[in-house]
Design a protein around this motif. Structure first.
Motif, PDB file in Angstrom:
ATOM      1  N   GLY A   1      48.230  53.590  51.950  1.00  0.00           N
ATOM      2  CA  GLY A   1      49.412  52.788  52.265  1.00  0.00           C
ATOM      3  C   GLY A   1      50.364  53.476  53.220  1.00  0.00           C
ATOM      4  O   GLY A   1      51.012  52.831  54.051  1.00  0.00           O
ATOM      5  N   ALA A   2      50.451  54.802  53.128  1.00  0.00           N
ATOM      6  CA  ALA A   2      51.349  55.571  53.991  1.00  0.00           C
ATOM      7  C   ALA A   2      50.723  55.892  55.348  1.00  0.00           C
ATOM      8  O   ALA A   2      51.375  56.492  56.199  1.00  0.00           O
ATOM      9  CB  ALA A   2      51.746  56.869  53.284  1.00  0.00           C
ATOM     10  N   GLY A   3      49.468  55.497  55.540  1.00  0.00           N
ATOM     11  CA  GLY A   3      48.805  55.772  56.813  1.00  0.00           C
ATOM     12  C   GLY A   3      48.334  57.205  56.956  1.00  0.00           C
ATOM     13  O   GLY A   3      47.983  57.634  58.056  1.00  0.00           O
ATOM     14  N   LYS A   4      48.295  57.953  55.855  1.00  0.00           N
ATOM     15  CA  LYS A   4      47.829  59.342  55.922  1.00  0.00           C
ATOM     16  C   LYS A   4      46.310  59.425  55.891  1.00  0.00           C
ATOM     17  O   LYS A   4      45.739  60.461  56.197  1.00  0.00           O
ATOM     18  CB  LYS A   4      48.455  60.150  54.793  1.00  0.00           C
ATOM     19  N   VAL A   5      45.685  58.336  55.490  1.00  0.00           N
ATOM     20  CA  VAL A   5      44.235  58.172  55.586  1.00  0.00           C
ATOM     21  C   VAL A   5      44.014  56.900  56.396  1.00  0.00           C
ATOM     22  O   VAL A   5      44.647  55.881  56.137  1.00  0.00           O
ATOM     23  CB  VAL A   5      43.580  58.070  54.199  1.00  0.00           C
ATOM     24  N   THR A   6      43.139  56.982  57.391  1.00  0.00           N
ATOM     25  CA  THR A   6      42.933  55.886  58.330  1.00  0.00           C
ATOM     26  C   THR A   6      41.533  55.319  58.188  1.00  0.00           C
ATOM     27  O   THR A   6      40.563  56.068  58.087  1.00  0.00           O
ATOM     28  CB  THR A   6      43.112  56.404  59.776  1.00  0.00           C
ATOM     29  N   LEU A   7      41.443  54.002  58.213  1.00  0.00           N
ATOM     30  CA  LEU A   7      40.151  53.319  58.228  1.00  0.00           C
ATOM     31  C   LEU A   7      39.830  52.945  59.668  1.00  0.00           C
ATOM     32  O   LEU A   7      40.671  52.367  60.368  1.00  0.00           O
ATOM     33  CB  LEU A   7      40.198  52.063  57.361  1.00  0.00           C
ATOM     34  N   MET A   8      38.620  53.304  60.116  1.00  0.00           N
ATOM     35  CA  MET A   8      38.185  53.001  61.487  1.00  0.00           C
ATOM     36  C   MET A   8      36.800  52.366  61.452  1.00  0.00           C
ATOM     37  O   MET A   8      35.990  52.684  60.574  1.00  0.00           O
ATOM     38  CB  MET A   8      38.135  54.285  62.322  1.00  0.00           C
ATOM     39  N   PRO A   9      36.498  51.478  62.419  1.00  0.00           N
ATOM     40  CA  PRO A   9      35.168  50.858  62.472  1.00  0.00           C
ATOM     41  C   PRO A   9      34.064  51.897  62.687  1.00  0.00           C
ATOM     42  O   PRO A   9      34.102  52.673  63.635  1.00  0.00           O
ATOM     43  CB  PRO A   9      35.261  49.901  63.667  1.00  0.00           C
ATOM     44  N   ALA A  10      33.094  51.890  61.805  1.00  0.00           N
ATOM     45  CA  ALA A  10      31.994  52.859  61.859  1.00  0.00           C
ATOM     46  C   ALA A  10      31.178  52.727  63.134  1.00  0.00           C
ATOM     47  O   ALA A  10      30.789  53.726  63.742  1.00  0.00           O
ATOM     48  CB  ALA A  10      31.101  52.693  60.635  1.00  0.00           C
ATOM     49  N   GLN A  11      30.913  51.478  63.556  1.00  0.00           N
ATOM     50  CA  GLN A  11      30.041  51.273  64.710  1.00  0.00           C
ATOM     51  C   GLN A  11      30.634  51.849  65.985  1.00  0.00           C
ATOM     52  O   GLN A  11      29.900  52.157  66.926  1.00  0.00           O
ATOM     53  CB  GLN A  11      29.695  49.785  64.883  1.00  0.00           C
ATOM     54  N   ASP A  12      31.946  52.029  66.023  1.00  0.00           N
ATOM     55  CA  ASP A  12      32.566  52.639  67.203  1.00  0.00           C
ATOM     56  C   ASP A  12      32.202  54.121  67.332  1.00  0.00           C
ATOM     57  O   ASP A  12      32.464  54.737  68.364  1.00  0.00           O
ATOM     58  CB  ASP A  12      34.091  52.506  67.142  1.00  0.00           C
ATOM     59  N   HIS A  13      31.599  54.677  66.290  1.00  0.00           N
ATOM     60  CA  HIS A  13      31.225  56.091  66.276  1.00  0.00           C
ATOM     61  C   HIS A  13      29.723  56.282  66.054  1.00  0.00           C
ATOM     62  O   HIS A  13      29.276  57.357  65.661  1.00  0.00           O
ATOM     63  CB  HIS A  13      32.029  56.820  65.195  1.00  0.00           C
ATOM     64  N   GLY A  14      28.941  55.209  66.299  1.00  0.00           N
ATOM     65  CA  GLY A  14      27.491  55.305  66.191  1.00  0.00           C
ATOM     66  C   GLY A  14      26.983  55.314  64.757  1.00  0.00           C
ATOM     67  O   GLY A  14      25.865  55.758  64.502  1.00  0.00           O
ATOM     68  N   VAL A  15      27.796  54.811  63.827  1.00  0.00           N
ATOM     69  CA  VAL A  15      27.411  54.778  62.419  1.00  0.00           C
ATOM     70  C   VAL A  15      27.272  53.325  61.975  1.00  0.00           C
ATOM     71  O   VAL A  15      28.168  52.515  62.203  1.00  0.00           O
ATOM     72  CB  VAL A  15      28.461  55.495  61.535  1.00  0.00           C
ATOM     73  N   ALA A  16      26.144  53.010  61.348  1.00  0.00           N
ATOM     74  CA  ALA A  16      25.949  51.692  60.746  1.00  0.00           C
ATOM     75  C   ALA A  16      26.153  51.861  59.245  1.00  0.00           C
ATOM     76  O   ALA A  16      25.435  52.635  58.614  1.00  0.00           O
ATOM     77  CB  ALA A  16      24.546  51.178  61.041  1.00  0.00           C
ATOM     78  N   THR A  17      27.156  51.200  58.704  1.00  0.00           N
ATOM     79  CA  THR A  17      27.430  51.334  57.270  1.00  0.00           C
ATOM     80  C   THR A  17      27.383  49.965  56.612  1.00  0.00           C
ATOM     81  O   THR A  17      27.814  48.980  57.208  1.00  0.00           O
ATOM     82  CB  THR A  17      28.764  52.074  57.022  1.00  0.00           C
ATOM     83  N   PRO A  18      26.816  49.874  55.416  1.00  0.00           N
ATOM     84  CA  PRO A  18      26.617  48.563  54.800  1.00  0.00           C
ATOM     85  C   PRO A  18      27.815  48.048  54.016  1.00  0.00           C
ATOM     86  O   PRO A  18      28.592  48.809  53.457  1.00  0.00           O
ATOM     87  CB  PRO A  18      25.445  48.825  53.843  1.00  0.00           C
ATOM     88  N   LEU A  19      27.931  46.737  53.994  1.00  0.00           N
ATOM     89  CA  LEU A  19      28.834  46.019  53.103  1.00  0.00           C
ATOM     90  C   LEU A  19      30.231  46.633  53.061  1.00  0.00           C
ATOM     91  O   LEU A  19      30.881  46.767  54.067  1.00  0.00           O
ATOM     92  CB  LEU A  19      28.203  45.922  51.706  1.00  0.00           C
TER      93      LEU A  19
END
Length: 196
Positions: free
Chosen positions: A88-106
């Motif tokens: 909530g404080a933005g100290k941990v960030t969620l980023m799209p995996a595919q933008d870094h060559g990672v395919a992650t499920p669900l």
């Protein structure tokens, strides 16, 4: 009754051999930690499937649960409440995996020390997380602590045993995929033959 393909059907039906050609040399080459293959990403970045979220409030509950599990797995937070506060404080960030060559499920997220399958053809490489098996598992967005325990086991096996074997005996992916498809898998929701 024989149906003659029309131009419209021919345009919609891709040539399977043509689609497979760019991936023909893809080999599962090893298992590495995310922080080893993507060292530019700080530990506070978690990778998720799909496009970026507009805000923390827009993160679906299953992805939020998986993010909490990942933060606890990494030791970034002492408990779920602290993990939610970090997000909530933005100290941990969620980023799209595919933008870094990672395919992650669900709903799964990928944190710094999680094991990734390394698949490449000599010209390019891509990554995907090793999954913990059936529920409870991070890819389902679980809150069950059992998912973290299983992830620790999978991580140890992947990094300590499987990686060394794959570096000597890389696995060609296209024959494996072809075999799975021939036995009814879709290589997404149904993977029984491929896993066997």
């Amino acid at each position: 009754m024989t149906t003659t393909p029309t131009l419209a059907n021919a345009e919609r039906a891709p040539d399977a051999a043509a689609l497979a050609r760019p991936y023909a040399g893809a080999l599962w080459q090893g298992v590495r930690r995310r922080d080893a293959v993507l060292p530019h990403l700080p530990p506070s970045v978690l990778l998720h499937a799909g496009p970026p979220f507009a805000s923390v409030d827009a993160v679906p509950a299953p992805v939020r649960h998986a993010a909490v599990q990942a933060m606890l797995f990494e030791g970034l937070a002492a408990d779920a409440a602290a993990a939610i506060a970090l997000l909530g404080a933005g100290k941990v960030t969620l980023m799209p995996a595919q933008d870094h060559g990672v395919a992650t499920p669900l709903a799964q997220v990928v944190s710094g020390s999680m094991p990734l399958a390394v698949v490449g053809d000599g010209a390019s490489v891509a990554y995907a997380p090793l999954i913990e098996g059936p529920p409870p598992a991070l890819r389902f967005g679980t809150r069950d602590a059992g998912a973290r325990a299983r992830l620790e086991t999978v991580s140890a096996y992947g990094l300590d045993i499987l990686d060394g074997w794959l570096r000597v005996h890389a696995v060609a992916m296209m024959p494996l995929i072809a075999e799975a498809l021939a036995h009814g898998d879709d290589c997404h929701g149904r993977t029984v033959a491929a896993n066997a």
